[in-house]
Design a protein around this motif. Sequence first.
Motif, PDB file in Angstrom:
ATOM      1  N   GLU A  68     -17.684   2.581  16.009  1.00 24.66           N
ATOM      2  CA  GLU A  68     -18.242   1.896  17.183  1.00 24.66           C
ATOM      3  C   GLU A  68     -17.806   0.425  17.225  1.00 24.66           C
ATOM      4  O   GLU A  68     -17.424  -0.090  18.279  1.00 24.66           O
ATOM      5  CB  GLU A  68     -19.772   1.985  17.129  1.00 24.66           C
ATOM      6  CG  GLU A  68     -20.472   1.433  18.341  1.00 24.66           C
ATOM      7  CD  GLU A  68     -21.983   1.594  18.213  1.00 24.66           C
ATOM      8  OE1 GLU A  68     -22.677   0.573  18.335  1.00 24.66           O
ATOM      9  OE2 GLU A  68     -22.441   2.733  17.996  1.00 24.66           O
ATOM     10  N   GLN A  69     -17.851  -0.241  16.069  1.00 24.55           N
ATOM     11  CA  GLN A  69     -17.410  -1.639  16.002  1.00 24.55           C
ATOM     12  C   GLN A  69     -15.940  -1.760  16.369  1.00 24.55           C
ATOM     13  O   GLN A  69     -15.543  -2.699  17.081  1.00 24.55           O
ATOM     14  CB  GLN A  69     -17.657  -2.215  14.607  1.00 24.55           C
ATOM     15  CG  GLN A  69     -19.109  -2.451  14.276  1.00 24.55           C
ATOM     16  CD  GLN A  69     -19.281  -2.950  12.853  1.00 24.55           C
ATOM     17  OE1 GLN A  69     -18.437  -3.667  12.319  1.00 24.55           O
ATOM     18  NE2 GLN A  69     -20.370  -2.555  12.220  1.00 24.55           N
ATOM     19  N   LEU A  70     -15.125  -0.831  15.887  1.00 24.97           N
ATOM     20  CA  LEU A  70     -13.697  -0.854  16.206  1.00 24.97           C
ATOM     21  C   LEU A  70     -13.470  -0.688  17.706  1.00 24.97           C
ATOM     22  O   LEU A  70     -12.647  -1.406  18.294  1.00 24.97           O
ATOM     23  CB  LEU A  70     -12.962   0.248  15.448  1.00 24.97           C
ATOM     24  CG  LEU A  70     -12.441  -0.126  14.073  1.00 24.97           C
ATOM     25  CD1 LEU A  70     -11.979   1.111  13.312  1.00 24.97           C
ATOM     26  CD2 LEU A  70     -11.338  -1.142  14.161  1.00 24.97           C
ATOM     27  N   ALA A  71     -14.176   0.220  18.313  1.00 25.79           N
ATOM     28  CA  ALA A  71     -14.016   0.441  19.759  1.00 25.79           C
ATOM     29  C   ALA A  71     -14.397  -0.830  20.531  1.00 25.79           C
ATOM     30  O   ALA A  71     -13.683  -1.246  21.451  1.00 25.79           O
ATOM     31  CB  ALA A  71     -14.862   1.623  20.204  1.00 25.79           C
ATOM     32  N   THR A  72     -15.501  -1.445  20.134  1.00 23.41           N
ATOM     33  CA  THR A  72     -15.947  -2.677  20.789  1.00 23.41           C
ATOM     34  C   THR A  72     -14.921  -3.789  20.619  1.00 23.41           C
ATOM     35  O   THR A  72     -14.603  -4.519  21.571  1.00 23.41           O
ATOM     36  CB  THR A  72     -17.314  -3.116  20.221  1.00 23.41           C
ATOM     37  OG1 THR A  72     -18.260  -2.078  20.458  1.00 23.41           O
ATOM     38  CG2 THR A  72     -17.800  -4.406  20.839  1.00 23.41           C
ATOM     39  N   LEU A  73     -14.394  -3.920  19.406  1.00 21.52           N
ATOM     40  CA  LEU A  73     -13.412  -4.969  19.141  1.00 21.52           C
ATOM     41  C   LEU A  73     -12.108  -4.736  19.899  1.00 21.52           C
ATOM     42  O   LEU A  73     -11.470  -5.693  20.347  1.00 21.52           O
ATOM     43  CB  LEU A  73     -13.143  -5.083  17.634  1.00 21.52           C
ATOM     44  CG  LEU A  73     -14.267  -5.719  16.824  1.00 21.52           C
ATOM     45  CD1 LEU A  73     -14.019  -5.530  15.324  1.00 21.52           C
ATOM     46  CD2 LEU A  73     -14.406  -7.189  17.152  1.00 21.52           C
ATOM     47  N   ARG A  74     -11.726  -3.498  20.053  1.00 18.13           N
ATOM     48  CA  ARG A  74     -10.487  -3.209  20.796  1.00 18.13           C
ATOM     49  C   ARG A  74     -10.640  -3.562  22.273  1.00 18.13           C
ATOM     50  O   ARG A  74      -9.698  -4.068  22.894  1.00 18.13           O
ATOM     51  CB  ARG A  74     -10.074  -1.756  20.590  1.00 18.13           C
ATOM     52  CG  ARG A  74      -9.532  -1.525  19.186  1.00 18.13           C
ATOM     53  CD  ARG A  74      -9.013  -0.123  18.965  1.00 18.13           C
ATOM     54  NE  ARG A  74      -8.442  -0.014  17.635  1.00 18.13           N
ATOM     55  CZ  ARG A  74      -8.828   0.866  16.734  1.00 18.13           C
ATOM     56  NH1 ARG A  74      -9.792   1.738  17.006  1.00 18.13           N
ATOM     57  NH2 ARG A  74      -8.259   0.904  15.545  1.00 18.13           N
ATOM     58  N   VAL A  75     -11.834  -3.310  22.814  1.00 20.87           N
ATOM     59  CA  VAL A  75     -12.094  -3.718  24.199  1.00 20.87           C
ATOM     60  C   VAL A  75     -12.042  -5.246  24.285  1.00 20.87           C
ATOM     61  O   VAL A  75     -11.442  -5.807  25.211  1.00 20.87           O
ATOM     62  CB  VAL A  75     -13.460  -3.176  24.684  1.00 20.87           C
ATOM     63  CG1 VAL A  75     -13.890  -3.819  25.989  1.00 20.87           C
ATOM     64  CG2 VAL A  75     -13.401  -1.655  24.824  1.00 20.87           C
TER      65      VAL A  75
END
Length: 175
Positions: A68-75
């Motif tokens: 979830e953190q990775l997805a948020t950071l990629r956005v």
Amino acid sequence: MAKPTPPSANPIDALLEERARFQTWLTRLDSAGSDAPPVVRAKIRGDYQQRLDQVIEQLRGHAASVAEQLATLRVRQDDLAGQEEKAQETLAEAELRHAVGEYEESEWERVRGGSERLLIDVREELARVSDEITRLGEVQALIAAAPDAPPEPEPELSPTAAGDEDVGDDWEPLI
């Protein structure tokens, strides 16, 4: 006993610190010269390996959070890249308007200064986000990997395996 690592505000960071500590201890154990009997070294190795395995298992419990953190950071990274591009375009536009005489020197300096500050800020934030994406990607790879199989103990050599074969009573030397 060694001092425990001070707890980190982020449980994943704390687990990564523990993991690094146990890996360091295992490496040092392998390279340390000692008069300790092999059974003692094996006991300590087993203890460190068990503790390392527990930490890795705890990290696996955070797999969804890491994803979830990775997805948020990629956005966020995409958003920052868009901001960087927009700031570059604004700077290029102002430079061109200044070059053709539309912007006076003072207007050009004002726009340039603001755009350059914005670019610096965006690029610094983009670097931080990229570093965090890399770090969390490494964590994700670690927790997605299959657990390491414990090393198999080396077999002890029996007298037969050592070459002291029991040849029986009918053995005669060759002369």
